[in-house]
Design an enzyme around this catalytic site. Structure first.
Site, PDB file in Angstrom:
ATOM      1  N   GLU A 118       0.835  -1.294  -0.117  1.00 27.41           N
ATOM      2  CA  GLU A 118       0.152   0.018  -0.085  1.00 27.41           C
ATOM      3  C   GLU A 118       0.827   1.358   0.079  1.00 27.41           C
ATOM      4  OE1 GLU A 118      -3.697   0.432   0.119  1.00 27.41           O
ATOM      5  OE2 GLU A 118      -3.346  -1.719  -0.585  1.00 27.41           O
ATOM      6  N   SER A 487     -48.851 -26.136  41.567  1.00 25.74           N
ATOM      7  CA  SER A 487     -48.537 -26.225  43.052  1.00 25.74           C
ATOM      8  C   SER A 487     -47.698 -25.807  43.757  1.00 25.74           C
ATOM      9  CB  SER A 487     -48.670 -28.091  43.391  1.00 25.74           C
ATOM     10  OG  SER A 487     -50.248 -28.240  43.414  1.00 25.74           O
TER      11      SER A 487
END
Length: 845
Positions: A118, A487
């Site tokens: 680059e 219950s």
């Protein structure tokens, strides 16, 4: 040589005249040329206009550019990292893969590969490479009007400006702005700082930003483990990540990688021998990363995510600490060992219940098989069980036991056998391999459920499972499913009674209980489980151990449903109307709320909010939220003052008094010893618990634990329907809890429950509830004499012959009353009774 002129003297008149005449002569010549020569005037005007235009253009470009100094405080969007209770990273929340590293963390070979690809003059230029820029201008001119994009010619500094400050617009204007900013950036940041920003922020495909994220995405390894070949490959990605990262473009990627390697040799950053060896390597890209985190934690970390988004927001626009951009560090209460045990136990329970019921149906369906692989990937359905995989049926025989073809997300297609006649092309199904190229259909149980394990002393949730697999379904039934608790709510009815004068030894009639609803409806009667009638008077302990509906509803009626529903509210179970059916669990709640209420019982009535997050830190490590709000006054004294050591004051809410909580827990130990959860008795450890089975039965429950952990589980269909007449909480749900305890046995302490101050342990007759003298209770589950917990001045008196006479008389009276009430109920049914009262109210057994 002329004499020097005295500064105080005036120069000769002729000398002054000659100087002025020479100057004026030149100016006059320029003036004559300006007047007489049009081309000179035109050139001057054009030059002036060009200068003014360039200056104006420069001002327009530069006046609104972002300040390069912002990069000194730049905070990139970062994922949120989640840790378990042991500090290990267990998950991350990220839509983009990002990992921030320091410059010193980047391998030299990787840095040199990117510079070679680059910006090879990076260390020497001032932000703009004149040679590269000239080449880019020529390339732009040659491609102008063709629609083809010219090469950028940008330095790494310019790319930092583009990626972070001004965006990726394709225009000459953006390029000029980029150049201006690059010069400014070079004046603000060092070269190392610029490279650090670049290598952390550069987009490299596969949703990866930065080289560390890309190294994981393409090679499933960290940057320090990259080979020279792999470093060179990553360096080619900034130009065209979506091209070079695809398998079909492998030859182009290799050609470009080899070019980068040649550049590294040319620049003196790699030897020719090393470059040749790197060129000989294949790309070796991973097509699918393995699971970075354990899928067993799926439901837990999703609940953490849901709570974080509610508190801090989801996106960067929502605030600096958003979940997907804020870079938070979150410490959770997740216990990895307990979580796996809970997941495996719940799965085992679901599979046991499903049994041999056959194929339960498709997970989902694709209406169009064109691009089926893409659609399968987008569906994002996975399963983490044995070697099972999710695939899409491409074609099916349409007969039981037939065969077809199945496609998977990696593009592979295989033969599918054991196909049900209900299988259709486009169905997303689960399959397991049976031989090379052949897979067999498997089923995910259609029944589901949720389970949680919590620490009573802190409220920390250490494990959570909300279904068979979070990869198939993110709906968390442990916290999101509203179900009737059955219950399991009864202990809180009994707790209310204990707070208002009753004791575990109080005798309560187990007999038919009816409520007159007016002339049209007549008497509406409650029944025990299975439609059973009453059995005379018994102790409250016996009623809770055997989960007797008639005793429970009678207690609720005697104490007052207003008081009972207040207890439900105070314990965080839910807000219900004052109907007796809610005493049997007709109201809806969640596993999370129920387990938190049971945790309060185990913690002597002190309740902590159920939490999955211990504390949250921002990206800089500052704690911005913590679950434990405890204070320790004087803990930071510079010098000991001689007084007692300061203590941390834990912040909990006393939702029920400690003696009552202990009495309930003591009775619930009997549920495990000789009641509806006695199948847990062979664990041989101090445990309390309660089973629950809702009307239908549509859901089965178990809640229980000890002083270290409390666990809760329910099982049922998402769209409630009957589980079958044999389904009971003790038969289906309790074994799931048992599997968790057995898998993590060393984590469950053997400490017996300790009575709080004020509780008196008295020997009583287990059947009559009367006090017994001179007989020691035994360890037999159904021993005649047991220890019972009483509050001061509530202990029963000693059993006498008169008591025996009274007991027999009450039993006879109860029998006569039951017969009379049964006849009345039958008469009401004949007159057009609209059904069982409990069922109409959503009642349960």
């Amino acid at each position: 040589m002329t004499d020097a002129i005295d500064p105080g003297e005036q120069p000769p008149e002729d000398a002054t005249f000659r100087l002025r005449r020479g100057a004026s002569g030149r100016l006059a010549a320029i003036g004559r040329a300006w007047r007489e020569r049009k081309w000179l005037r035109r050139m001057g005007y054009v030059s002036l206009a060009g200068f003014l235009g360039l200056a104006g253009f420069w001002i327009v470009l530069a006046h609104d550019l972002p300040d390069a100094e912002k990069l000194l405080e730049y905070q990139p969007p970062l994922p949120t990292m989640v840790r378990g209770m042991d500090g290990e990273i267990v998950h991350s929340y990220a839509r983009e893969r990002r990992v921030q590293l320091r410059y010193v963390d980047f391998p030299r070979s990787l840095v040199n590969a990117f510079l070679s690809a680059e910006d090879r003059t990076f260390w020497t230029h001032g932000g703009v490479d004149i040679g590269g820029l000239a080449g880019a201008v020529v390339d732009y001119a040659s491609k102008y009007g063709t629609g083809e994009r010219a090469k950028g010619g940008s330095t790494i500094t310019q790319q930092v400006a583009k990626n972070i400050l001004i965006g990726d617009e394709y225009s000459v204007t953006r390029k000029l702005k980029e150049m201006i900013l690059a010069r400014r950036i070079e004046g603000v940041l060092s070269k190392q700082q610029i490279l650090e920003l670049y290598l952390n922020e550069i987009p490299l495909g596969r949703r990866s930003f930065g080289v560390q994220a890309a190294a994981r995405a393409y090679f499933d390894r960290d940057v320090e483990d990259l080979t020279l070949s792999q470093s060179a490959f990553l360096a080619i990605l900034p130009r065209a990540p979506e091209v070079y990262g695809r398998r079909k473009n492998e030859e182009r990627a290799i050609e470009r990688r080899n070019w980068v390697l040649d550049q590294m040799v040319r620049n003196g950053w790699a030897s020719a021998q090393d470059a040749a060896a790197a060129k000989a390597e294949p790309l070796g890209l991973v097509t699918q990363r393995g699971n970075a985190y354990d899928p067993a934690n799926g439901y837990f970390v999703e609940e953490v995510r849901r709570r974080l988004i509610g508190q801090y927001g989801e996106k960067a626009e929502d605030g600096p600490n958003s979940v997907y951009a804020g870079g938070l560090w979150v410490r959770t209460s997740l216990d990895a060992q307990m979580q796996k045990a809970v997941r495996d136990a719940l799965r085992g329970g679901l599979l046991r219940y499903h049994g041999n019921r056959g194929w339960a149906g498709a997970i989902a369906h694709l209406n169009d098989l064109e691009n089926w692989q893409t659609q399968l990937i987008v569906a994002n359905k996975t399963v983490d069980y044995k070697d099972w995989r999710v695939g899409v049926v491409l074609d099916a025989a349409g007969t039981d036991g037939g065969s077809g073809r199945i496609g998977f997300s990696d593009g592979n297609v295989a033969t599918l056998i054991g196909v049900s006649e209900r299988v259709r092309a486009g169905d997303l199904v689960v399959a397991a391999p049976v031989s090379e190229g052949t897979w067999a259909l498997r089923t995910i149980p259609s029944v589901s459920g949720g389970m949680i394990i919590e620490e009573p002393a802190t409220g920390r949730v250490v494990a959570m499972q909300g279904g068979f697999d979070s990869g198939l379904d993110s709906f968390n039934r442990a916290v999101q499913a509203e179900r009737q608790p059955g219950s399991t709510i009864k202990p809180f009815v009994y707790a209310t009674a204990l707070q208002y004068g009753m004791t575990p030894a109080t005798q309560v009639l187990d007999g038919t209980f009816c409520v007159y609803q007016g002339a049209n409806l007549g008497n509406k009667c409650f029944r025990n489980f299975g439609g059973a009638g009453g059995s005379g008077s018994h102790t409250m302990r016996w009623g809770l151990e055997q989960s007797r509906n008639l005793m429970t509803v009678r207690i609720a009626n005697d104490v007052g449903m207003k008081r009972v529903t207040r207890t439900f509210h105070n314990m965080g179970i839910g807000d219900y109307q004052n109907y007796l059916s809610f005493a049997l669990g007709a109201g809806e709640t969640t596993v999370a709320r129920m387990i938190n209420a049971y945790a309060a019982l185990a913690n002597n009535g002190v309740q902590f909010s159920g939490s999955v997050i211990d504390y949250v830190q921002d990206r800089n490590g500052k704690v911005i939220w913590r679950a434990d709000k405890s204070r320790c006054n004087a803990c930071n004294m510079a010098q000991w003052d001689g007084k007692p050591m300061p203590r941390v004051q834990r912040v909990g809410k006393q939702v029920i008094d400690a003696p009552t909580a202990y009495q309930v827990v003591h009775m619930l130990e009997g549920v495990v010893t000789r009641g509806t959860a006695e199948r847990l008795r062979d664990l041989k450890m101090p445990l309390f618990g309660k089973t629950g089975t809702t009307n239908g039965p549509t859901d089965v429950w178990f809640m229980g634990g000890n002083q270290d952990y409390v666990g809760g589980v329910y099982l049922g269909y998402d769209s409630p329907r009957s589980l079958g007449g044999y389904a009971q909480g003790g038969r289906i749900a309790a074994p799931i809890f048992k599997d968790v305890v057995e898998a993590t046995r060393v984590r469950w302490g053997q400490r017996p429950f300790v009575a709080p101050p004020g509780i008196r342990m008295v020997r009583i007759d287990r059947v009559t509830g009367k006090r017994v003298m001179g007989v020691e209770p035994s360890n037999e589950p159904k021993a005649a004499v047991i220890w019972e917990a009483f509050k001061p001045d509530t202990e029963p008196r000693q059993y006498t012959a008169e008591d025996e006479f009274t007991r027999r008389r009450d039993a006879l009276v109860a029998s006569i009353r039951n017969a009379r009430e049964a006849r009345a109920a039958a008469s009401a049914a004949t007159a057009g009774d609209l059904g069982n009262f409990a069922e109409q109210q959503g009642g349960v057994y």
